[in-house]
Scaffold this active site. Sequence first.
Site, mmCIF file in Angstrom:
data_model
loop_
_atom_site.group_PDB
_atom_site.id
_atom_site.type_symbol
_atom_site.label_atom_id
_atom_site.label_comp_id
_atom_site.label_asym_id
_atom_site.label_seq_id
_atom_site.Cartn_x
_atom_site.Cartn_y
_atom_site.Cartn_z
ATOM 1 N N SER A 133 0.846 -1.180 0.000
ATOM 2 C CA SER A 133 0.000 0.000 0.000
ATOM 3 C C SER A 133 0.881 1.228 0.000
ATOM 4 C CB SER A 133 -0.893 0.008 1.245
ATOM 5 O OG SER A 133 -1.515 1.261 1.433
ATOM 6 N N TYR A 146 -2.537 -0.149 10.420
ATOM 7 C CA TYR A 146 -2.480 -0.653 9.041
ATOM 8 C C TYR A 146 -1.127 -0.343 8.408
ATOM 9 C CZ TYR A 146 -3.690 -1.213 4.103
ATOM 10 O OH TYR A 146 -3.712 -1.590 2.782
#
Length: 258
Positions: A133, A146
């Site tokens: 990501s 995250y």
Amino acid sequence: MQKAVLITGCSSGIGLIAAQDLRSRGYRVLAACRKAQDVDHMQQFGFESIQLDLDDSASVERAAAQVIEMTGGRLYGLFNNGGYGVYGPLSSISRQQLEQQFSTNLFGTHQLTQLLLPAMLPHGEGRIIQTSSVMGLVASAGRGAYAASKFALEAWSDTLRMELHGSGIQVSLIEPGPLTTQFTQNVNQTRSDQPVHNPGIAKRLTLPPEAVLPKLRHALESPKAKLRYPVTLLAHALSVLRRILPGRALDWLLRSNG
């Protein structure tokens, strides 16, 4: 001989798009999903589908054994795409929530990969690709759990690449920015009264999940796959900015657009 590729997280978004695309390109796609109903759904679309919960070590073991049996011990590609996000201030995240975030986004991926390497190493070829990501490049307020899991995935992938040097197996990371998938809707918000939202600039730079496909194809098919594939203008920009900006300047930029 048809090359077999296992894709995790196939129920929607990147995983589903990737499964459809790779099948159209002649790959034998093994589609892994966490929920039984999603496994049934993929089978209705004609995929060989496997139930896999990355947060459950026994599920990972069963899925890996099933893949090895289905492929006769020969797997060409592993696309570690499955994962989810926990959003909220670090002060609102329990140890259990953080452990579960890492269990799904890193520990399960590690376990699955190690169990499947015996189906790849003897053949002297293969590709292992991780969905990271833009949050694996920079961290921002409210996305710490995250981001930490994706930072860890990046380091793990770099180490795996070096340890597999000379084996014929290439290792790559795909680093998406904002995409129009169900990821944001499925985020576990620890503060429902103060949910973390994507900033306006991210919304303006959002792309459909199909934007990942050219990167995935290159990672699977190029004689020399890239180490990292940023996806979206935001991911490309932050990849550059984190290298050239002083840390406090990058902090200011992220706070201003958070």
